[in-house]
Write an enzyme that holds these catalytic residues in place. Structure first.
Site, PDB file in Angstrom:
ATOM      1  N   LYS A 166       0.842  -1.221   0.000  1.00 36.23           N
ATOM      2  CA  LYS A 166       0.000   0.000   0.000  1.00 36.23           C
ATOM      3  C   LYS A 166       0.862   1.250   0.000  1.00 36.23           C
ATOM      4  CE  LYS A 166      -2.186  -0.848   3.931  1.00 36.23           C
ATOM      5  NZ  LYS A 166      -1.586  -2.119   4.322  1.00 36.23           N
ATOM      6  N   ARG A 170      -9.721   0.889   9.019  1.00 30.54           N
ATOM      7  CA  ARG A 170      -9.365  -0.510   9.239  1.00 30.54           C
ATOM      8  C   ARG A 170     -10.506  -1.282   9.891  1.00 30.54           C
ATOM      9  NH1 ARG A 170      -3.390   0.450   9.551  1.00 30.54           N
ATOM     10  NH2 ARG A 170      -2.367  -1.553   9.844  1.00 30.54           N
ATOM     11  N   ARG A 225      11.689  -9.948   4.771  1.00 33.22           N
ATOM     12  CA  ARG A 225      12.723  -9.373   3.898  1.00 33.22           C
ATOM     13  C   ARG A 225      12.901  -7.888   4.205  1.00 33.22           C
ATOM     14  NH1 ARG A 225      10.957  -9.472  -1.507  1.00 33.22           N
ATOM     15  NH2 ARG A 225      10.015 -11.452  -1.027  1.00 33.22           N
ATOM     16  N   ARG A 245      11.042  -1.894  12.254  1.00 38.16           N
ATOM     17  CA  ARG A 245       9.800  -1.535  12.931  1.00 38.16           C
ATOM     18  C   ARG A 245       9.546  -2.473  14.092  1.00 38.16           C
ATOM     19  NH1 ARG A 245       4.887  -0.527   8.784  1.00 38.16           N
ATOM     20  NH2 ARG A 245       3.823  -1.496  10.543  1.00 38.16           N
ATOM     21  N   ARG A 270      -1.259  -9.131  13.289  1.00 37.24           N
ATOM     22  CA  ARG A 270      -1.744  -8.094  12.361  1.00 37.24           C
ATOM     23  C   ARG A 270      -2.532  -8.721  11.204  1.00 37.24           C
ATOM     24  NH1 ARG A 270       3.899  -5.802  11.321  1.00 37.24           N
ATOM     25  NH2 ARG A 270       3.009  -4.423   9.771  1.00 37.24           N
TER      26      ARG A 270
HETATM   27  P1  AMP Z   1       0.659   0.258   9.611  1.00 39.02           P
HETATM   28  O1  AMP Z   1       1.930   1.024   9.445  1.00 39.02           O
HETATM   29  O2  AMP Z   1      -0.461   0.775   8.759  1.00 39.02           O
HETATM   30  O3  AMP Z   1       0.863  -1.235   9.431  1.00 39.02           O
HETATM   31  O4  AMP Z   1       0.161   0.486  11.114  1.00 39.02           O
HETATM   32  C1  AMP Z   1       0.982   0.105  12.201  1.00 39.02           C
HETATM   33  C2  AMP Z   1       0.141  -0.012  13.465  1.00 39.02           C
HETATM   34  O5  AMP Z   1      -0.455   1.268  13.770  1.00 39.02           O
HETATM   35  C3  AMP Z   1      -1.033  -0.985  13.395  1.00 39.02           C
HETATM   36  O6  AMP Z   1      -0.665  -2.332  13.629  1.00 39.02           O
HETATM   37  C4  AMP Z   1      -1.920  -0.432  14.524  1.00 39.02           C
HETATM   38  O7  AMP Z   1      -1.391  -0.747  15.792  1.00 39.02           O
HETATM   39  C5  AMP Z   1      -1.755   1.079  14.336  1.00 39.02           C
HETATM   40  N1  AMP Z   1      -2.738   1.621  13.378  1.00 39.02           N
HETATM   41  C6  AMP Z   1      -2.485   2.232  12.184  1.00 39.02           C
HETATM   42  N2  AMP Z   1      -3.621   2.599  11.577  1.00 39.02           N
HETATM   43  C7  AMP Z   1      -4.623   2.199  12.380  1.00 39.02           C
HETATM   44  C8  AMP Z   1      -6.040   2.270  12.295  1.00 39.02           C
HETATM   45  N3  AMP Z   1      -6.648   2.802  11.225  1.00 39.02           N
HETATM   46  N4  AMP Z   1      -6.766   1.756  13.323  1.00 39.02           N
HETATM   47  C9  AMP Z   1      -6.171   1.232  14.402  1.00 39.02           C
HETATM   48  N5  AMP Z   1      -4.852   1.115  14.547  1.00 39.02           N
HETATM   49  C10 AMP Z   1      -4.067   1.593  13.544  1.00 39.02           C
END
Ligand code: AMP
Length: 195
Positions: free
Chosen positions: A13, A88, A124, A137, A148
């Site tokens: 994404k 989400r 990776r 991360r 996740r």
């Molecule tokens: P991402 O970088 O999009 O994978 O987000 C990393 C983490 O941020 C996720 O695993 C959640 O803990 C939190 N997070 C990001 N966006 C959301 C969202 N829309 N709703 C809830 N938690 C979020």
């Protein structure tokens, strides 16, 4: 143009969102990046969400929706934006809709990728970051990743149907080469503009 990107962690994404953001000069709003900045800055919000983020859990709908509402109210998002990682949950999608009112969303772009490929990709990504001397991360470990992916299946995947019902869904096979995907997305967005 107001867009959302859907897809599990590691689907690409962020990569595609960056291309579209450049092409259409609209801000790329990654909620994950916004929240990681809060954690890094040691803000009150950051401290309250750090554990959940690290373990791969979602943070509460109200908290994230208020972050998004503030961000899209900034002047640079007035002509449009691209949300990466939000909504989400169906609750978040409903909130976004009520927030936008008549300035409706134009398209929800979903990247569909097989979970086994995702696990390899994220491992990776972590190995490449380490080899380059960078930071990995906190949630790019196998345990958080499985959580996740499972949360994605239960809480986020229903958004596919949600946006399909509204006639807003554009689904792509995220295993395709990055540049092919970008072309398909840009072609679809051009159609949208031509309307
Ligand atoms: P991402 O970088 O999009 O994978 O987000 C990393 C983490 O941020 C996720 O695993 C959640 O803990 C939190 N997070 C990001 N966006 C959301 C969202 N829309 N709703 C809830 N938690 C979020």
């Amino acid at each position: 143009m107001k867009l959302v990107f859907l897809g599990p962690p590691g689907a690409g994404k962020g990569t595609q969102a960056a291309v579209v953001s450049k092409e259409y000069r609209i801000p790329h709003l990654s909620t994950g990046d916004m929240l990681r900045s809060e954690v890094a800055a040691g803000s009150q919000l950051g401290a309250s969400i750090a554990d959940d983020m690290q373990s791969g859990k979602l943070i509460g709908d109200e908290t994230i929706s208020s972050v998004v509402a503030h961000r899209i109210a900034l002047p640079d998002a007035a002509a449009g934006f691209l949300l990466d990682g939000y909504p989400r949950t169906v609750g978040q999608a409903d909130f976004l809709e009520s927030l936008l009112g008549s300035a409706k969303l134009d398209l929800a772009i979903e990247l569909v990728v097989d979970p086994t490929i995702l696990i390899e990709r994220i491992q990776r990504r972590a190995a490449t970051a380490l080899a380059a001397g960078g930071a990995v991360r906190a949630d790019d470990n196998i345990e958080s990743l499985r959580k996740r992916l499972s949360i994605y299946q239960t809480q986020t995947a229903p958004l596919t149907e949600h946006y399909q019902r509204k006639g807003l869904l554009f689904r792509l096979n995220g295993d395709a080469p990055v540049s092919d995907l970008s072309h398909e997305i840009i072609r679809r967005l051009a159609l949208l503009r031509a309307w």
